[in-house]
Design an enzyme around this catalytic site. Structure first.
Site, PDB file in Angstrom:
ATOM      1  N   LYS A   5     106.414  -5.024 -35.349  1.00 24.22           N
ATOM      2  CA  LYS A   5     104.974  -4.958 -35.051  1.00 24.22           C
ATOM      3  C   LYS A   5     104.391  -3.616 -35.530  1.00 24.22           C
ATOM      4  O   LYS A   5     104.762  -3.145 -36.598  1.00 24.22           O
ATOM      5  CB  LYS A   5     104.733  -5.181 -33.557  1.00 24.22           C
ATOM      6  CG  LYS A   5     105.482  -6.404 -33.036  1.00 24.22           C
ATOM      7  CD  LYS A   5     105.053  -6.819 -31.670  1.00 24.22           C
ATOM      8  CE  LYS A   5     105.975  -7.933 -31.187  1.00 24.22           C
ATOM      9  NZ  LYS A   5     105.406  -8.741 -30.149  1.00 24.22           N
ATOM     10  N   GLU A  56     107.498 -19.849 -31.019  1.00 25.71           N
ATOM     11  CA  GLU A  56     107.208 -18.711 -30.154  1.00 25.71           C
ATOM     12  C   GLU A  56     106.142 -19.096 -29.132  1.00 25.71           C
ATOM     13  O   GLU A  56     104.940 -18.992 -29.426  1.00 25.71           O
ATOM     14  CB  GLU A  56     106.705 -17.535 -30.991  1.00 25.71           C
ATOM     15  CG  GLU A  56     107.718 -17.026 -31.991  1.00 25.71           C
ATOM     16  CD  GLU A  56     107.565 -15.533 -32.221  1.00 25.71           C
ATOM     17  OE1 GLU A  56     108.570 -14.836 -32.087  1.00 25.71           O
ATOM     18  OE2 GLU A  56     106.448 -15.065 -32.503  1.00 25.71           O
ATOM     19  N   GLY A  76     106.351 -10.753 -25.498  1.00 25.97           N
ATOM     20  CA  GLY A  76     106.077  -9.432 -24.957  1.00 25.97           C
ATOM     21  C   GLY A  76     105.788  -9.428 -23.465  1.00 25.97           C
ATOM     22  O   GLY A  76     105.308  -8.441 -22.920  1.00 25.97           O
ATOM     23  N   GLU A  84     100.061 -13.004 -32.604  1.00 31.52           N
ATOM     24  CA  GLU A  84      99.222 -11.798 -32.499  1.00 31.52           C
ATOM     25  C   GLU A  84      98.219 -11.746 -33.646  1.00 31.52           C
ATOM     26  O   GLU A  84      97.116 -11.222 -33.490  1.00 31.52           O
ATOM     27  CB  GLU A  84     100.120 -10.547 -32.435  1.00 31.52           C
ATOM     28  CG  GLU A  84     100.781 -10.453 -31.059  1.00 31.52           C
ATOM     29  CD  GLU A  84     102.088  -9.681 -30.998  1.00 31.52           C
ATOM     30  OE1 GLU A  84     102.458  -9.025 -31.995  1.00 31.52           O
ATOM     31  OE2 GLU A  84     102.749  -9.748 -29.945  1.00 31.52           O
ATOM     32  N   ASN A 109     111.043  -8.113 -35.348  1.00 30.98           N
ATOM     33  CA  ASN A 109     109.640  -7.887 -35.706  1.00 30.98           C
ATOM     34  C   ASN A 109     109.204  -6.582 -35.045  1.00 30.98           C
ATOM     35  O   ASN A 109     109.052  -6.529 -33.825  1.00 30.98           O
ATOM     36  CB  ASN A 109     108.797  -9.071 -35.194  1.00 30.98           C
ATOM     37  CG  ASN A 109     107.314  -8.831 -35.387  1.00 30.98           C
ATOM     38  OD1 ASN A 109     106.900  -7.965 -36.152  1.00 30.98           O
ATOM     39  ND2 ASN A 109     106.497  -9.617 -34.691  1.00 30.98           N
ATOM     40  N   HIS A 150     101.854 -15.418 -37.021  1.00 31.10           N
ATOM     41  CA  HIS A 150     102.292 -14.883 -35.719  1.00 31.10           C
ATOM     42  C   HIS A 150     101.128 -14.980 -34.725  1.00 31.10           C
ATOM     43  O   HIS A 150      99.972 -14.787 -35.103  1.00 31.10           O
ATOM     44  CB  HIS A 150     102.745 -13.426 -35.879  1.00 31.10           C
ATOM     45  CG  HIS A 150     103.466 -12.915 -34.667  1.00 31.10           C
ATOM     46  ND1 HIS A 150     102.807 -12.504 -33.536  1.00 31.10           N
ATOM     47  CD2 HIS A 150     104.791 -12.775 -34.403  1.00 31.10           C
ATOM     48  CE1 HIS A 150     103.703 -12.128 -32.628  1.00 31.10           C
ATOM     49  NE2 HIS A 150     104.911 -12.281 -33.128  1.00 31.10           N
ATOM     50  N   SER A 205     110.480 -12.725 -25.791  1.00 30.16           N
ATOM     51  CA  SER A 205     111.269 -11.933 -24.844  1.00 30.16           C
ATOM     52  C   SER A 205     112.772 -12.199 -24.931  1.00 30.16           C
ATOM     53  O   SER A 205     113.463 -12.302 -23.918  1.00 30.16           O
ATOM     54  CB  SER A 205     110.761 -12.143 -23.408  1.00 30.16           C
ATOM     55  OG  SER A 205     109.413 -11.734 -23.314  1.00 30.16           O
TER      56      SER A 205
END
Ligand code: PEP
Length: 252
Positions: free
Chosen positions: A11, A167, A173, A97, A9, A95, A213
């Site tokens: 981003k 996730e 991250g 985010e 991904n 996701h 991560s």
């Protein structure tokens, strides 16, 4: 046997030129990788060029989000049909985010999921708990809520086309990875929920990726878990050497 999937991904990173260069260099490195499906998810701007650069290879192209309508007055949005038009085969949905930055809800994720399936895309649906939720002992409640809300009204046949990504938000991250055991426990629970909702055959066939991560040095340990069917990789997918090392994780 569930075939593993390793998805990168990207981003909001990479220009068109950088994305195309990456894929050109990735092609020979994965030409013989028949142990897993390889997916890259560039930003919208690079999708068409990356799809062109990946044509004829074993690299599939994913978008990072989509709208639920086929077309309409939705400024700034992109429909699943438009993603198919530029050469995508996959789309990431829900996701964390998107949930955090754009108020994405389980209900919206569900609408997007239905639309993506109708357009013929393979949805990679993300779910996972925050740190506060884990520390409050609510991980299972959150996964149950997201799973029931996100997958409502799908038939088992529709559901069997999706890929799930567990996730944990606190691991995305941050450099903090869930241990392989922690991830496997959540995957096992998600599989139970799916079996309850869609039947045992669908549950046991579902591919559940871990994301948070993932790096070359922890990919092998995660992938060694029976319950972990691949990885959704953010930061470490931006560099060719680390993404290639994850793709070629040590196998049993
Ligand atoms: C992600 O973007 O889905 C992700 C898991 O990111 P990272 O690997 O950087 O934690």
């Amino acid at each position: 046997m569930r075939r593993p999937v390793i998805a990168g991904n990207w981003k909001m990173y990479k220009t068109i030129a950088e994305a195309v260069e990456f894929v050109k260099r990735l092609r020979p490195l994965v030409a013989k990788s028949d142990h897993c499906d390889v997916v890259v998810a560039p930003p919208f701007t690079a999708l068409a060029a990356v799809a062109e650069a990946a044509r004829g290879s074993n690299i599939a192209v994913s978008a990072q989000d989509c709208h639920w309508d086929k077309e309409g007055a939705h400024t700034g949005d992109v429909s699943p049909q438009m993603l198919v038009d530029v050469g995508c085969s996959h789309v990431i949905i829900g996701h964390s985010e998107r949930r955090h930055d754009h108020g994405e809800t389980d209900e919206r994720a569900n609408r997007k999921l239905n639309a993506a399936l109708a357009a013929g895309l393979v949805p990679i649906v993300c779910l996972g708990e925050t740190l506060a939720e884990r520390e409050a002992g609510k991980t299972r409640d959150v996964l149950r809520r997201q799973s029931h809300g996100g997958f409502a009204a799908l038939t088992p046949t529709e559901f069997s086309r999706i890929i799930m990504a567990y996730e944990p938000v606190w691991a995305i991250g941050t450099g903090r990875t869930a241990t392989a055991k922690m991830a496997a426990e959540s995957h096992g629970y998600l599989r139970e929920l799916v079996a309850e909702q869609f039947g045992h055959g669908v549950g046991s066939g579902l591919r559940i990726l871990y994301g948070g991560s993932v790096k070359p040095d922890n990919a092998g340990g995660l992938m060694a878990e029976e319950e972990i069917d691949g990885a959704l990789v953010g930061g470490a997918s931006l560099k060719l050497d680390s993404f290639a090392a994850i793709l070629n994780y040590p196998r049993r």
